[in-house]
Design an enzyme around this catalytic site. Structure first.
Site, PDB file in Angstrom:
ATOM      1  N   LYS A 138       0.832  -1.209   0.000  1.00 33.62           N
ATOM      2  CA  LYS A 138       0.000   0.000   0.000  1.00 33.62           C
ATOM      3  C   LYS A 138       0.867   1.259   0.000  1.00 33.62           C
ATOM      4  CE  LYS A 138      -4.278  -1.930   1.604  1.00 33.62           C
ATOM      5  NZ  LYS A 138      -5.097  -2.320   2.721  1.00 33.62           N
ATOM      6  N   LYS A 155     -10.509  -4.917  -3.219  1.00 30.58           N
ATOM      7  CA  LYS A 155     -11.161  -3.631  -3.491  1.00 30.58           C
ATOM      8  C   LYS A 155     -10.157  -2.565  -3.928  1.00 30.58           C
ATOM      9  CE  LYS A 155     -15.674  -2.926  -3.139  1.00 30.58           C
ATOM     10  NZ  LYS A 155     -16.520  -2.772  -1.972  1.00 30.58           N
ATOM     11  N   LYS A 198      -4.814 -11.492  -6.551  1.00 34.21           N
ATOM     12  CA  LYS A 198      -5.906 -11.653  -5.595  1.00 34.21           C
ATOM     13  C   LYS A 198      -7.048 -10.658  -5.854  1.00 34.21           C
ATOM     14  CE  LYS A 198      -5.474  -9.596  -1.712  1.00 34.21           C
ATOM     15  NZ  LYS A 198      -5.881  -8.982  -0.447  1.00 34.21           N
TER      16      LYS A 198
END
Ligand code: TYM
Length: 336
Positions: free
Chosen positions: A115, A198, A195
């Site tokens: 992230k 969202k 994977k």
């Protein structure tokens, strides 16, 4: 006694990765353990995601995630189901754990690295995220944590944090274990890029409440085994995401037929996807109907969450008192 805890981010509508990887396990374990199964929508974690900065959006996404979990069968009258920010002890224990968790350990977390690499400026909360996650679990002295594979590293860190605290202040917390749904450790994204998640955007996800038409629009062009260039080329369903989805949605007989049909080129990819849609509709239609009914009674959803927060506080408050007292905070044994 087993105590189960898990958390899910308020991303609004969950996707089928959340559903098969975690939410179905919440329901199953909830049926076994009743009020010893504790589930939480982790809204304090959410503002580390840019989409949740807007206050109106955050509360809508939190509500929608609660509704979806109730629609799949989580019963707030039986398990404890609540919103994290309504139980203040999460933040307090999270802070306490930051005192002793080495920054280096946090910097090694795969989700953090992933992230942070996509952000220009990294909020400190993103680094501390797994510490708050450890607090979520340990605040209830939970030993069983149903999650998908991507959370296993965070659960290992939770064990470390528990060990460190117990070593310094005496036996207080259990070392919790992750419980994985073997067939759905890591549900792949429908775009074929890793994977389902969202944060990768709508093109990766199949929403639990998504319409059949919209799901088909994503599934139809989805990549299959690249060896199947022509309709007559045999394929390998083991390395095809449509094969992965069949295993989640289709009955055993259909899976056998699909495996055979793909390997012998007896069935084409489009027909294979159409057969999959049958299973998807069968699984999702009743959930969507329940979600629609719940949407018509928002007070029941909110009431269930408030009841859950009250129940959660009755467990969290004495654990926090114990922690304060063991650490020597003045006046701690007097409670609050
Ligand atoms: P979150 O909200 O990203 O995901 C919720 C649950 O869904 C699982 N999951 C998947 N499983 C299989 N395949 C996929 N493609 C897939 N995508 C998501 C996740 O593993 C998770 O179990 N950090 C957590 C939330 C959290 C938490 C906790 C979990 C906060 N505190 C305490 C357990 C205990 C998260 O971001 O999950």
């Amino acid at each position: 006694m087993t105590r189960v805890f898990s958390g899910i981010q308020p991303t609004g509508e969950p996707h089928i990765g959340n559903y098969f990887g975690a939410m179905r396990n919440y329901v199953r374990l909830g049926e076994q353990h009743g009020e010893n199964a504790i589930y939480c929508i982790v809204d304090l974690h959410a503002p580390t995601n840019p989409h949740a900065y807007d206050p109106a959006t955050l509360s809508r996404l939190t509500f929608d995630m609660a509704l979806a979990n109730m629609a799949v069968g989580l019963d707030p009258g039986k398990v404890i189901f609540f919103v994290q920010s309504q139980v203040r002890e999460h933040s307090e224990l999270g802070w306490i754990f930051t005192l002793t968790t080495p920054v280096g350990e946090l910097e090694r977390m795969t989700q953090y690295k992933d992230k942070a690499s996509r952000l220009e400026s990294t909020p400190a909360g993103l680094l501390m995220y797994p510490v708050l996650q450890a607090a979520d679990i340990l605040l209830y002295k939970a030993d069983t944590v149903p999650v998908g594979e991507d959370q296993v590293q965070h659960i290992e860190l939770t064990r470390e944090i528990a060990r460190r605290f117990n070593h310094s202040y005496g036996d207080t917390f259990p070392e919790p274990k992750a419980v994985l749904e073997q067939g759905a450790l890591r549900v792949p994204g429908v775009d074929g890029h890793g994977k389902m998640g969202k944060s990768k955007g709508e093109s990766s996800t199949i929403g639990l409440l998504e319409s059949v038409g919209s799901i088909w629009a994503k599934l139809r062009p989805a990549p299959t085994d690249p060896a199947r260039v022509r309709r007559t080329d045999p394929g390998n369903p083991e390395i095809c995401l449509v094969g992965d989805y069949h295993r989640l949605f289709s009955d055993d007989q259909t899976v056998l037929e699909i495996w055979d049909g793909c390997r012998t080129a007896g069935i084409g990819c489009i027909d294979c996807k159409k057969r999959l849609m049958v299973g998807i509709e069968r699984e999702l239609t009743p959930i969507q109907a329940r979600a629609e009914a719940l949407r018509a009674t928002p007070d029941a959803v909110l009431g269930g969450l408030h009841h859950g927060a009250e129940r959660a506080r009755t467990i969290a408050a004495p654990v926090m008192d114990e922690v304060r007292s063991k650490m020597g905070f003045l006046g701690a044994s007097a409670g609050r």
